[in-house]
Scaffold this motif. Structure first.
Motif, mmCIF file in Angstrom:
data_model
loop_
_atom_site.group_PDB
_atom_site.id
_atom_site.type_symbol
_atom_site.label_atom_id
_atom_site.label_comp_id
_atom_site.label_asym_id
_atom_site.label_seq_id
_atom_site.Cartn_x
_atom_site.Cartn_y
_atom_site.Cartn_z
ATOM 1 N N ALA A 1 40.077 32.158 43.299
ATOM 2 C CA ALA A 1 41.362 33.041 43.116
ATOM 3 C C ALA A 1 42.585 32.324 42.436
ATOM 4 O O ALA A 1 43.437 32.220 42.889
ATOM 5 C CB ALA A 1 41.740 33.833 44.392
ATOM 6 N N GLY A 2 42.326 31.939 41.152
ATOM 7 C CA GLY A 2 43.465 31.327 40.562
ATOM 8 C C GLY A 2 43.563 31.575 39.170
ATOM 9 O O GLY A 2 42.926 32.415 38.360
ATOM 10 N N LEU A 3 44.704 30.943 38.428
ATOM 11 C CA LEU A 3 44.978 31.454 37.107
ATOM 12 C C LEU A 3 43.873 31.080 36.066
ATOM 13 O O LEU A 3 43.509 32.147 35.219
ATOM 14 C CB LEU A 3 46.104 30.747 36.646
ATOM 15 C CG LEU A 3 46.528 31.011 35.160
ATOM 16 C CD1 LEU A 3 46.948 32.399 34.872
ATOM 17 C CD2 LEU A 3 47.736 30.030 34.753
ATOM 18 N N THR A 4 43.126 29.951 36.092
ATOM 19 C CA THR A 4 42.188 29.801 35.182
ATOM 20 C C THR A 4 41.011 30.768 35.082
ATOM 21 O O THR A 4 40.519 31.396 34.240
ATOM 22 C CB THR A 4 41.604 28.269 35.198
ATOM 23 O OG1 THR A 4 42.676 27.529 35.153
ATOM 24 C CG2 THR A 4 40.641 27.995 34.221
ATOM 25 N N ASN A 5 40.345 30.943 36.368
ATOM 26 C CA ASN A 5 39.198 31.977 36.664
ATOM 27 C C ASN A 5 39.689 33.223 36.055
ATOM 28 O O ASN A 5 38.721 34.065 35.559
ATOM 29 C CB ASN A 5 38.612 31.928 37.954
ATOM 30 C CG ASN A 5 37.510 32.548 38.215
ATOM 31 O OD1 ASN A 5 36.490 32.378 37.309
ATOM 32 N ND2 ASN A 5 37.193 33.105 39.095
ATOM 33 N N PHE A 6 40.781 33.808 36.555
ATOM 34 C CA PHE A 6 41.404 34.828 36.099
ATOM 35 C C PHE A 6 41.329 35.247 34.604
ATOM 36 O O PHE A 6 41.002 36.340 34.051
ATOM 37 C CB PHE A 6 42.873 35.300 36.787
ATOM 38 C CG PHE A 6 43.359 36.845 36.386
ATOM 39 C CD1 PHE A 6 43.140 37.630 37.613
ATOM 40 C CD2 PHE A 6 43.986 37.096 35.401
ATOM 41 C CE1 PHE A 6 43.706 39.152 37.201
ATOM 42 C CE2 PHE A 6 44.439 38.376 35.373
ATOM 43 C CZ PHE A 6 44.079 39.358 36.290
ATOM 44 N N TYR A 7 42.005 34.329 33.973
ATOM 45 C CA TYR A 7 41.843 34.076 32.523
ATOM 46 C C TYR A 7 40.667 34.205 31.802
ATOM 47 O O TYR A 7 40.441 35.016 30.960
ATOM 48 C CB TYR A 7 42.864 33.111 31.972
ATOM 49 C CG TYR A 7 42.925 32.829 30.447
ATOM 50 C CD1 TYR A 7 44.032 34.111 29.953
ATOM 51 C CD2 TYR A 7 42.380 32.191 29.660
ATOM 52 C CE1 TYR A 7 44.096 33.798 28.365
ATOM 53 C CE2 TYR A 7 42.226 32.208 28.283
ATOM 54 C CZ TYR A 7 43.318 32.945 27.639
ATOM 55 O OH TYR A 7 43.491 32.851 26.376
ATOM 56 N N GLY B 1 48.735 35.954 43.331
ATOM 57 C CA GLY B 1 49.003 36.574 42.134
ATOM 58 C C GLY B 1 47.517 37.346 41.435
ATOM 59 O O GLY B 1 47.454 38.549 41.317
ATOM 60 N N ALA B 2 46.426 36.396 41.485
ATOM 61 C CA ALA B 2 45.205 36.718 41.015
ATOM 62 C C ALA B 2 44.584 37.477 41.730
ATOM 63 O O ALA B 2 43.883 38.468 41.391
ATOM 64 C CB ALA B 2 44.493 35.463 40.778
ATOM 65 N N VAL B 3 44.548 37.721 43.069
ATOM 66 C CA VAL B 3 43.899 38.436 43.957
ATOM 67 C C VAL B 3 44.707 39.853 44.088
ATOM 68 O O VAL B 3 43.777 41.102 43.716
ATOM 69 C CB VAL B 3 43.857 38.014 45.552
ATOM 70 C CG1 VAL B 3 43.079 38.973 46.391
ATOM 71 C CG2 VAL B 3 43.123 36.740 45.622
#
Length: 278
Positions: free
Chosen positions: A56-62, A35-37
């Motif tokens: 490419a994960g939720l924490t980094n995306f947020y 999802g992040a990518v």
């Protein structure tokens, strides 16, 4: 027999191999939908793997983007894990209901591998916490075992407590990965299932090895509510503040230049008097 589930099912090894291969392929393909990518590359046109920690994960995306699209990332990572486990339950249930718990763990391993090492995105994926968390919850839904609820409660309970107390999401994630094999063994007491649970937990810990090193050194980033908008506003204000003196200096420079040009163009009084005498 390596697993009491396989022994109780009484299914031929040929059918088991076909079912295991099908579940593995479908689960891995579902896991590859990161999802992040997808959101960062095809909606925001700015690959998340080029920012922040590169994960490419939720924490980094947020941390990088924030906003309502974070919910899209959450939903996609949760849904794909749930679908992978449900597909495994459907296939195993039609072969033998005894295989359902083992099939859920089997699907969880390959869904997590797809999330962490997606062939669709150069094998650069996330750390598997959100998808792994959804998988853990699915493991707790087992009507045939009265203690299955312990698995998600211990993993998620420890995650929430540690993350809230320390602000380190990675510390809670490491707890979830570490505790998962132990709670799985406590509930099922099956060697093959324990092996699959250890693979899931080991993958999560392996992906967080850098975080563990940074926590020991005291350089790990703490989780905070997203403040991208306020940070942009502050930067904008700072830019305006610094621009004001620069504009004033520019105006003073222009005035000095005009004065110099005027002085060169207009002759002085002494020069005019000398011309009159001549």
């Amino acid at each position: 027999m390596l697993s009491r589930f396989i022994e109780a099912a009484g299914v031929s090894s040929c059918w088991l191999a076909v079912a295991a291969a099908g579940i593995a392929v479908v689960s891995y393909c579902l896991g590859c939908f990161n999802g992040a990518v997808v959101v960062s590359r095809y909606i925001l046109r700015n690959d998340i793997r080029n920012h922040g920690s590169g994960n490419a994960g939720l924490t980094n995306f947020y941390r990088v983007f924030g906003g309502p699209l974070t919910l899209v990332v959450i939903l996609s990572d949760v849904v794909k894990a749930v679908l992978a486990v449900l597909f495994a339950m459907f296939i195993a249930g039609h072969i033998s209901p005894e295989l359902v718990p083992l099939a859920k763990y089997w699907a969880g391993v390959f869904c997590l591998l797809g999330h962490m090492y997606p062939c669709t995105f150069q094998f650069r994926g996330g750390k598997g916490i959100l998808s792994g968390g959804a998988i853990v919850i699915m493991m707790g839904i087992d009507g045939g075992n009265p203690y299955s609820w312990c698995i998600p409660v211990i993993a998620w309970g420890g995650f929430i407590i540690l993350a809230a107390a320390t602000k380190y999401v990675s510390l809670g994630s490491c707890w979830a990965g570490f505790s998962f094999p132990f709670t799985s063994w406590f509930v099922y007491r099956d060697p093959l299932l324990l092996l699959l649970a250890a693979i899931v937990g080991g993958l999560i810990l392996w992906k967080h090895r850098g975080n563990m090193v940074r926590m020991v050194k005291g350089t790990e980033s703490k989780f905070t509510l997203h403040k991208k908008a306020s940070a942009d506003a502050a930067a904008e204000t700072a830019g305006e503040t610094s621009a004001a003196p620069a504009a004033e200096a520019s105006k003073e420079g222009e005035a000095s230049l005009e004065a110099a040009q005027t002085a060169l163009e207009e002759p002085s009084d002494e020069a005019e008097q000398e011309e009159d005498k001549a």
